[in-house]
Design a protein around this motif. Sequence first.
Motif, PDB file in Angstrom:
ATOM      1  N   MET A  39       0.838  -1.153  -0.009  1.00  0.00           N
ATOM      2  CA  MET A  39       0.123  -0.013   0.047  1.00  0.00           C
ATOM      3  C   MET A  39       0.931   1.489   0.070  1.00  0.00           C
ATOM      4  N   GLU A  40       1.949   1.191   0.787  1.00  0.00           N
ATOM      5  CA  GLU A  40       2.801   2.457   0.894  1.00  0.00           C
ATOM      6  C   GLU A  40       3.374   2.744  -0.474  1.00  0.00           C
ATOM      7  N   ALA A  41       3.669   1.548  -1.300  1.00  0.00           N
ATOM      8  CA  ALA A  41       4.404   1.658  -2.645  1.00  0.00           C
ATOM      9  C   ALA A  41       3.328   2.270  -3.563  1.00  0.00           C
ATOM     10  N   GLY A  42       2.091   1.966  -3.582  1.00  0.00           N
ATOM     11  CA  GLY A  42       0.853   2.165  -4.100  1.00  0.00           C
ATOM     12  C   GLY A  42       0.471   3.669  -4.037  1.00  0.00           C
ATOM     13  N   LYS A  43       0.593   4.023  -2.924  1.00  0.00           N
ATOM     14  CA  LYS A  43       0.031   5.356  -2.525  1.00  0.00           C
ATOM     15  C   LYS A  43       0.815   6.323  -3.292  1.00  0.00           C
ATOM     16  N   SER A  44       1.964   6.371  -3.592  1.00  0.00           N
ATOM     17  CA  SER A  44       2.786   7.147  -4.381  1.00  0.00           C
ATOM     18  C   SER A  44       2.156   7.463  -5.617  1.00  0.00           C
ATOM     19  N   TYR A  45       1.668   6.532  -6.340  1.00  0.00           N
ATOM     20  CA  TYR A  45       0.947   6.608  -7.643  1.00  0.00           C
ATOM     21  C   TYR A  45      -0.527   7.499  -7.563  1.00  0.00           C
ATOM     22  N   GLY A  46      -1.194   7.118  -6.551  1.00  0.00           N
ATOM     23  CA  GLY A  46      -2.286   7.777  -6.258  1.00  0.00           C
ATOM     24  C   GLY A  46      -1.936   9.394  -6.066  1.00  0.00           C
ATOM     25  N   ILE A  47      -0.924   9.628  -5.213  1.00  0.00           N
ATOM     26  CA  ILE A  47      -0.513  10.896  -4.621  1.00  0.00           C
ATOM     27  C   ILE A  47      -0.168  11.874  -6.115  1.00  0.00           C
ATOM     28  N   ALA A  48       0.613  11.085  -6.928  1.00  0.00           N
ATOM     29  CA  ALA A  48       1.011  11.845  -8.181  1.00  0.00           C
ATOM     30  C   ALA A  48       0.018  12.112  -8.936  1.00  0.00           C
ATOM     31  N   ASN A  49      -0.987  11.253  -9.088  1.00  0.00           N
ATOM     32  CA  ASN A  49      -2.342  11.622  -9.570  1.00  0.00           C
ATOM     33  C   ASN A  49      -2.912  12.890  -9.292  1.00  0.00           C
ATOM     34  N   LYS A  50      -3.139  12.861  -7.859  1.00  0.00           N
ATOM     35  CA  LYS A  50      -3.938  13.734  -7.588  1.00  0.00           C
ATOM     36  C   LYS A  50      -3.167  15.149  -7.552  1.00  0.00           C
ATOM     37  N   GLU A  51      -1.862  15.270  -7.535  1.00  0.00           N
ATOM     38  CA  GLU A  51      -1.171  16.559  -7.782  1.00  0.00           C
ATOM     39  C   GLU A  51      -1.247  17.096  -9.463  1.00  0.00           C
ATOM     40  N   VAL A  52      -1.387  15.944 -10.218  1.00  0.00           N
ATOM     41  CA  VAL A  52      -1.729  16.356 -11.562  1.00  0.00           C
ATOM     42  C   VAL A  52      -3.064  16.763 -11.890  1.00  0.00           C
ATOM     43  N   PHE A  53      -4.055  16.132 -11.310  1.00  0.00           N
ATOM     44  CA  PHE A  53      -5.564  16.805 -11.560  1.00  0.00           C
ATOM     45  C   PHE A  53      -5.888  17.957 -10.726  1.00  0.00           C
ATOM     46  N   ALA A  54      -5.141  18.047  -9.448  1.00  0.00           N
ATOM     47  CA  ALA A  54      -5.439  19.258  -8.661  1.00  0.00           C
ATOM     48  C   ALA A  54      -5.137  20.634  -9.443  1.00  0.00           C
ATOM     49  N   HIS A  55      -4.270  20.523 -10.402  1.00  0.00           N
ATOM     50  CA  HIS A  55      -4.117  21.894 -11.174  1.00  0.00           C
ATOM     51  C   HIS A  55      -4.896  21.746 -12.475  1.00  0.00           C
ATOM     52  N   VAL A  56      -5.782  20.730 -12.789  1.00  0.00           N
ATOM     53  CA  VAL A  56      -6.429  20.757 -14.088  1.00  0.00           C
ATOM     54  C   VAL A  56      -8.066  20.760 -13.611  1.00  0.00           C
ATOM     55  N   PRO A  57      -8.473  21.929 -13.286  1.00  0.00           N
ATOM     56  CA  PRO A  57      -9.926  21.913 -12.727  1.00  0.00           C
ATOM     57  C   PRO A  57     -10.839  21.752 -14.110  1.00  0.00           C
ATOM     58  N   SER A  58     -11.903  21.261 -14.006  1.00  0.00           N
ATOM     59  CA  SER A  58     -12.847  21.186 -15.215  1.00  0.00           C
ATOM     60  C   SER A  58     -13.440  22.629 -15.220  1.00  0.00           C
ATOM     61  N   ASP A  59     -13.344  23.212 -16.495  1.00  0.00           N
ATOM     62  CA  ASP A  59     -14.059  24.227 -17.117  1.00  0.00           C
ATOM     63  C   ASP A  59     -15.446  24.313 -17.147  1.00  0.00           C
ATOM     64  N   LYS A  60     -16.154  22.912 -17.172  1.00  0.00           N
ATOM     65  CA  LYS A  60     -17.493  22.848 -17.598  1.00  0.00           C
ATOM     66  C   LYS A  60     -17.990  21.712 -16.849  1.00  0.00           C
ATOM     67  N   PRO A  61     -19.161  21.515 -16.565  1.00  0.00           N
ATOM     68  CA  PRO A  61     -19.765  20.517 -15.509  1.00  0.00           C
ATOM     69  C   PRO A  61     -19.177  19.079 -16.268  1.00  0.00           C
ATOM     70  N   THR A  62     -19.144  18.200 -15.457  1.00  0.00           N
ATOM     71  CA  THR A  62     -18.727  16.650 -16.049  1.00  0.00           C
ATOM     72  C   THR A  62     -19.550  15.631 -15.310  1.00  0.00           C
ATOM     73  N   PRO A  63     -21.036  15.757 -15.604  1.00  0.00           N
ATOM     74  CA  PRO A  63     -21.962  14.920 -14.757  1.00  0.00           C
ATOM     75  C   PRO A  63     -21.844  13.447 -15.213  1.00  0.00           C
ATOM     76  N   ASN A  64     -21.376  13.108 -16.626  1.00  0.00           N
ATOM     77  CA  ASN A  64     -21.020  11.685 -17.010  1.00  0.00           C
ATOM     78  C   ASN A  64     -20.138  11.216 -16.598  1.00  0.00           C
ATOM     79  N   LYS A  65     -20.183  10.493 -15.303  1.00  0.00           N
ATOM     80  CA  LYS A  65     -19.135   9.566 -14.827  1.00  0.00           C
ATOM     81  C   LYS A  65     -18.882   8.095 -14.923  1.00  0.00           C
ATOM     82  N   LEU A  66     -17.786   7.615 -14.798  1.00  0.00           N
ATOM     83  CA  LEU A  66     -17.668   6.377 -14.949  1.00  0.00           C
ATOM     84  C   LEU A  66     -17.032   5.907 -13.418  1.00  0.00           C
ATOM     85  N   PHE A  67     -17.927   5.219 -12.722  1.00  0.00           N
ATOM     86  CA  PHE A  67     -17.688   4.653 -11.310  1.00  0.00           C
ATOM     87  C   PHE A  67     -17.001   3.297 -11.345  1.00  0.00           C
TER      88      PHE A  67
END
Length: 302
Positions: A39-67
């Motif tokens: 888990m500690e090794a896998g968390k680094s992948y998730g943290i990198a993802n969050k940092e990337v998408f934290a600076h890429v907010p959506s400019d329009k609504p994104t209601p169509n989601k894949l869960f």
Amino acid sequence: MATLREIELRLKSVRNIEKITKSMKMIASSKLAKAQRAMEAGKSYGIANKEVFAHVPSDKPTPNKLFIIISSDKGLCGGIHSSVSKATRRALNNAEDSPLVSASANDSTVDADASSIVIIGDKSKAQLHRILGDHFQLTFNQIGRDIPTFADAAAVADLVIKSGIKYDSVVIVYNKFVSAISYEPAVMEVKGEEALRESNSFKVYENDDDATKDLAEFSLANAIYAGLTEGHACEQSARRNAMDNASKNASDMIGSLQMKYNRGRQAAITNELVDIITGMSSSALLFGFFIHINLPSGASAL
């Protein structure tokens, strides 16, 4: 009231169950240590993802989601599977306690009719099939039976992309590891390829289409891998706690049944002694009466 034989058989059965739960607790404890390292090794992948998408907010609504719901195929681990199922239902219903409430205004709204569901694990599939079965697009099992690997996550991401499911963003619902005795449902959102291209914050990097596509695919695999490893650690922790509680309950039941058995045995022995003493007293009285009526007149018994 149960007989001594029935209580004895119940005691034997509960003792056998206690042995099994203690063994399963020891196995889960050994697996938990390995799962936490992964888990500690896998968390680094998730943290990198969050940092990337934290600076890429959506400019329009994104209601169509894949869960993408991450659970497992195994049980005997408490309510760990129902927690992600309930979180998914709250998100689709746009409830006040939805796990997406902390997201931006454009990303927090969900169109329940247009959204799709991909499930990893048979347990959540069985829980959600009756209510949300129409939204199912893909289901996976036999993933994460042992410690999840990046190859498992990449295989899931590849099949999701090749399936042609249309979505604005991917919401990964998984169990977040809080401590060895607690966990909580959490979500991780990953932007789709089209959402990245349309984001003004992402356009400043001037990436070509292939780079954007590769980033979207790799980010999805990263997020799935992070969710799989953390969910696996939560599962082992929950199973260990469940088996520990089961062992304690079995021990308490053994004590209660043993007391009932001892009391019943004592009562049975006491009744037998009373019967023997009563019988001896009756025999002595009869013997005395027999001697008395057979003595000659004027004689007395010794």
